[in-house]
Design a protein around this motif. Structure first.
Motif, PDB file in Angstrom:
ATOM      1  N   ILE A  47     113.142  -9.986   1.867  1.00  0.00           N
ATOM      2  CA  ILE A  47     114.352  -9.347   1.326  1.00  0.00           C
ATOM      3  C   ILE A  47     114.376  -9.476  -0.191  1.00  0.00           C
ATOM      4  CG2 ILE A  47     116.878  -9.488   1.248  1.00  0.00           C
ATOM      5  CD1 ILE A  47     116.732 -10.270   4.254  1.00  0.00           C
ATOM      6  N   THR A  48     114.013 -10.664  -0.696  1.00  0.00           N
ATOM      7  CA  THR A  48     113.966 -10.881  -2.144  1.00  0.00           C
ATOM      8  C   THR A  48     112.952  -9.942  -2.793  1.00  0.00           C
ATOM      9  OG1 THR A  48     114.562 -13.190  -1.818  1.00  0.00           O
ATOM     10  CG2 THR A  48     113.596 -12.609  -3.944  1.00  0.00           C
ATOM     11  N   VAL A  51     114.361  -6.418  -2.993  1.00  0.00           N
ATOM     12  CA  VAL A  51     115.389  -6.300  -4.037  1.00  0.00           C
ATOM     13  C   VAL A  51     114.729  -6.301  -5.418  1.00  0.00           C
ATOM     14  CG1 VAL A  51     117.355  -7.472  -5.112  1.00  0.00           C
ATOM     15  CG2 VAL A  51     117.247  -7.245  -2.632  1.00  0.00           C
ATOM     16  N   SER A  54     113.056  -2.989  -6.149  1.00  0.00           N
ATOM     17  CA  SER A  54     114.039  -1.957  -6.489  1.00  0.00           C
ATOM     18  C   SER A  54     114.554  -2.151  -7.911  1.00  0.00           C
ATOM     19  CB  SER A  54     115.199  -1.977  -5.505  1.00  0.00           C
ATOM     20  OG  SER A  54     114.773  -1.521  -4.249  1.00  0.00           O
ATOM     21  N   ALA A  55     114.818  -3.406  -8.298  1.00  0.00           N
ATOM     22  CA  ALA A  55     115.308  -3.675  -9.659  1.00  0.00           C
ATOM     23  C   ALA A  55     114.238  -3.326 -10.689  1.00  0.00           C
ATOM     24  CB  ALA A  55     115.720  -5.140  -9.785  1.00  0.00           C
ATOM     25  N   PRO A 102     114.764   1.602   0.160  1.00  0.00           N
ATOM     26  CA  PRO A 102     114.185   0.322   0.577  1.00  0.00           C
ATOM     27  C   PRO A 102     112.938   0.512   1.426  1.00  0.00           C
ATOM     28  CG  PRO A 102     116.281   0.722   1.681  1.00  0.00           C
ATOM     29  CD  PRO A 102     116.066   1.848   0.738  1.00  0.00           C
ATOM     30  N   ASP A 107     108.047   2.386  -2.088  1.00  0.00           N
ATOM     31  CA  ASP A 107     107.943   1.751  -3.404  1.00  0.00           C
ATOM     32  C   ASP A 107     106.544   1.931  -3.994  1.00  0.00           C
ATOM     33  OD1 ASP A 107     110.551   0.982  -3.345  1.00  0.00           O
ATOM     34  OD2 ASP A 107     110.165  -1.127  -2.879  1.00  0.00           O
TER      35      ASP A 107
END
Length: 169
Positions: A47-48, A51, A54-55, A102, A107
């Motif tokens: 999950i980290t 995130v 995405s950032a 996500p 990505d």
């Protein structure tokens, strides 16, 4: 009497089928990739990682989008046709959407499309696809005398009607 609707061209039906397949298959691929990574490194690190990707993607898109905007403005102010700048802007937009979606696969594709060192490859692919769709199969080759149009056999000179004219600057 109701008006008849002309049938959709084959290429547009193919595109709709591709989109439909991607809408059903991509989530399955993404879920599979997230589960595999989660099993490999754990739930919270996965999950980290999502995130952080995405950032990082949002930051890169903001930076590259600003650069693309400046290049577009410069091209317009100098009177150049901004085809490269517009294709870069479109790629950055698509890449930004992919990076904010996500998943690891989207990505990866988003980073390839947005990063300045890999964007030229994506731009060439985009230009080839657009030329194929807009020019209807005209495939430019090294020598303009050997360019062929739709339905012309390979190697045909395309000899046909010639329109003579003058170029006015």
């Amino acid at each position: 009497m109701s008006p008849t609707v002309p049938p959709r061209p084959r290429s547009s039906r193919r595109l709709l089928m591709l989109i439909a397949v991607l809408l059903f298959v991509m989530p399955l691929i993404e879920i599979t990739a997230v589960i595999a990574v989660g099993q490999l490194i754990g739930v919270w690190p996965t999950i980290t990682l999502l995130v952080l990707e995405s950032a990082l993607g949002a930051w890169i898109v903001r930076r590259e989008g600003g650069r693309a905007w400046e290049a577009l403005v410069t091209a317009l102010q100098t009177g150049r046709m901004p085809s490269r700048e517009l294709s870069d802007a479109a790629l950055i937009l698509v890449g930004g959407v992919l990076l904010l979606t996500p998943g690891f696969v989207t990505d990866l594709v988003g980073f390839v499309v947005v990063l300045p060192m890999t964007r030229p490859v994506a731009r060439r692919l985009l230009e080839r696809v657009v030329a194929q769709r807009l020019l209807g199969g005209i495939v430019p080759q090294a020598d303009p005398a050997t360019w062929r149009g739709p339905g012309e056999p390979h190697g045909s000179t395309g000899a046909g009607d010639t329109i003579r004219g003058d170029v006015i600057d």
